[in-house]
Write a protein that holds these residues in place. Structure first.
Motif, PDB file in Angstrom:
ATOM      1  N   ASP A  38       0.817  -1.213   0.000  1.00 44.08           N
ATOM      2  CA  ASP A  38       0.000   0.000   0.000  1.00 44.08           C
ATOM      3  C   ASP A  38       0.854   1.270   0.000  1.00 44.08           C
ATOM      4  O   ASP A  38       1.995   1.263   0.472  1.00 44.08           O
ATOM      5  CB  ASP A  38      -0.874  -0.020   1.266  1.00 44.08           C
ATOM      6  N   HIS A  55       2.856   3.295  -8.812  1.00 44.07           N
ATOM      7  CA  HIS A  55       2.687   1.857  -9.111  1.00 44.07           C
ATOM      8  C   HIS A  55       3.929   1.311  -9.810  1.00 44.07           C
ATOM      9  O   HIS A  55       4.379   0.193  -9.523  1.00 44.07           O
ATOM     10  CB  HIS A  55       1.455   1.667  -9.995  1.00 44.07           C
ATOM     11  N   PHE A  82      -3.722  -6.580  -6.673  1.00 41.42           N
ATOM     12  CA  PHE A  82      -4.931  -5.925  -7.189  1.00 41.42           C
ATOM     13  C   PHE A  82      -6.142  -6.589  -6.558  1.00 41.42           C
ATOM     14  O   PHE A  82      -6.282  -7.803  -6.633  1.00 41.42           O
ATOM     15  CB  PHE A  82      -4.986  -6.069  -8.722  1.00 41.42           C
ATOM     16  N   SER A  83      -6.993  -5.761  -5.923  1.00 42.24           N
ATOM     17  CA  SER A  83      -8.154  -6.349  -5.245  1.00 42.24           C
ATOM     18  C   SER A  83      -9.407  -6.241  -6.112  1.00 42.24           C
ATOM     19  O   SER A  83      -9.464  -5.436  -7.056  1.00 42.24           O
ATOM     20  CB  SER A  83      -8.403  -5.619  -3.921  1.00 42.24           C
ATOM     21  N   GLU A  85     -11.886  -4.770  -5.375  1.00 46.55           N
ATOM     22  CA  GLU A  85     -12.415  -3.397  -5.196  1.00 46.55           C
ATOM     23  C   GLU A  85     -11.664  -2.379  -6.065  1.00 46.55           C
ATOM     24  O   GLU A  85     -12.111  -1.258  -6.257  1.00 46.55           O
ATOM     25  CB  GLU A  85     -12.301  -2.963  -3.720  1.00 46.55           C
ATOM     26  N   ASN A  86     -10.478  -2.780  -6.566  1.00 44.39           N
ATOM     27  CA  ASN A  86      -9.650  -1.803  -7.309  1.00 44.39           C
ATOM     28  C   ASN A  86     -10.233  -1.429  -8.671  1.00 44.39           C
ATOM     29  O   ASN A  86      -9.777  -0.473  -9.313  1.00 44.39           O
ATOM     30  CB  ASN A  86      -8.224  -2.345  -7.482  1.00 44.39           C
ATOM     31  N   TRP A  87     -11.237  -2.170  -9.136  1.00 43.86           N
ATOM     32  CA  TRP A  87     -11.837  -1.830 -10.442  1.00 43.86           C
ATOM     33  C   TRP A  87     -12.543  -0.481 -10.405  1.00 43.86           C
ATOM     34  O   TRP A  87     -12.887   0.084 -11.429  1.00 43.86           O
ATOM     35  CB  TRP A  87     -12.808  -2.917 -10.860  1.00 43.86           C
ATOM     36  N   ARG A  89     -11.187   2.224  -9.620  1.00 38.52           N
ATOM     37  CA  ARG A  89     -10.222   3.291  -9.924  1.00 38.52           C
ATOM     38  C   ARG A  89     -10.408   3.804 -11.355  1.00 38.52           C
ATOM     39  O   ARG A  89     -11.050   3.152 -12.169  1.00 38.52           O
ATOM     40  CB  ARG A  89      -8.789   2.746  -9.736  1.00 38.52           C
ATOM     41  N   ILE A  94      -6.107   1.743 -14.117  1.00 43.14           N
ATOM     42  CA  ILE A  94      -6.256   0.284 -14.223  1.00 43.14           C
ATOM     43  C   ILE A  94      -5.510  -0.232 -15.452  1.00 43.14           C
ATOM     44  O   ILE A  94      -4.781  -1.218 -15.393  1.00 43.14           O
ATOM     45  CB  ILE A  94      -7.741  -0.101 -14.289  1.00 43.14           C
TER      46      ILE A  94
END
Ligand code: V0D
Length: 258
Positions: A38, A55, A82-83, A85-87, A89, A94
């Motif tokens: 993180d 990144h 990548f989780s 939930e990261n979609w 962003r 992405i």
């Protein structure tokens, strides 16, 4: 003069680092280390750079952390890359992130092969871009017979979804008569999870000062030691990994006992 001081300091630092590695290797190291990487966006923001620069810098830290973990004899290193939930962003971020596996492997796969590292992945593959998946599956195939560190990337991974899917599989097997309710214990349930091939993490590291699990390995981390640091992932260095392992070695794990 200043240059000579810099050389002396670097030489001094590397010998200190080497000494610390040798000290760490005298005691048992955690078999499975998991890291929530993180702070990449904040690292970039602090430098007035675009988030994707964080990144990209974070990707370079993956390599150095992997090589040290392999040298220390850690069996499995799971990296939350990548989780699910990261979609949420921005699309450009992405798209950039989804190109990092190819860049990483184009550059470092030969070194991973040379150092006997085995690449694995856990997560929902169906939503990943084909180019991302192809690069990863090529690396998985080229390293499948390696017997050193298992470098396990959690990509499009979410623990609650993983648990729900495991329960659905258990129900299917129950209805088919493959298992009965008396068969269902923690070990059997664990075999339905994406991590069925791995032992539970002994040590979880999370960078950037956030103190939460963020839907990462919720079942598997039940008895893990946690080590949190304010260091942002792009600034994570060998000495930080060594500090985390040294802290782990000093703790007495009781697994609920006294
Ligand atoms: C697709 C998500 C993602 C993000 C990401 N970041 C971004 C966020 C976390 C910090 C590290 C850099 N990295 N860094 C390496 C990989 C990678 C994944 C699989 C593989 F086989 C080889 C390399 C990676 N994958």
């Amino acid at each position: 003069m200043l240059n000579k001081i810099k050389i002396w300091k670097n030489q001094n630092n590397s010998s200190t680092l080497r000494d610390k590695i040798e000290e760490i290797k005298k005691l048992p190291v955690p078999e499975h280390v998991a890291i929530i990487m993180d702070g990449n966006g904040r690292w970039a923001k602090k430098r007035a750079l675009p988030r994707v620069a964080g990144h990209h810098e974070g990707m370079k830290v993956v390599r150095k952390t992997t090589m040290l973990a392999n040298e220390l004899g850690i069996k499995t290193l799971t990296l939350y890359a990548f989780s699910t939930e990261n979609w949420k962003r921005p699309k450009n971020e992405i798209d950039f992130i989804m190109k990092l596996p190819e860049e990483f492997l184009d550059t470092f796969l030969p070194e991973l092969v040379e150092n006997n590292v085995q690449v694995k992945m856990m997560g929902y593959k169906d939503q990943l871009p084909v180019h991302t998946l192809n690069a990863i599956e090529k690396a998985i195939n080229e390293t499948k017979d390696n017997t050193g560190l298992v470098l396990n990337f959690a990509l499009n991974y979410g623990s609650r979804a993983e648990i729900i899917d495991a329960v659905k599989e258990v129900l299917i097997d129950y209805k088919s008569g493959i298992i009965d309710e008396k068969d269902l214990d923690e070990e059997t349930f664990s075999s339905y999870l994406m991590t069925s091939d791995f032992s539970d993490p002994d040590l979880l590291i999370r960078t950037s000062g956030e103190i939460r699990l963020s839907n990462f390995m919720l079942w598997q981390l039940a008895y893990s030691e946690f080590w949190f640091t304010d260091v942002l992932w792009p600034d994570f260095r060998e000495e930080h990994l060594l500090d985390a392992i040294e802290s782990f070695q000093k703790r007495q794990r009781r697994f609920g006992g006294i």
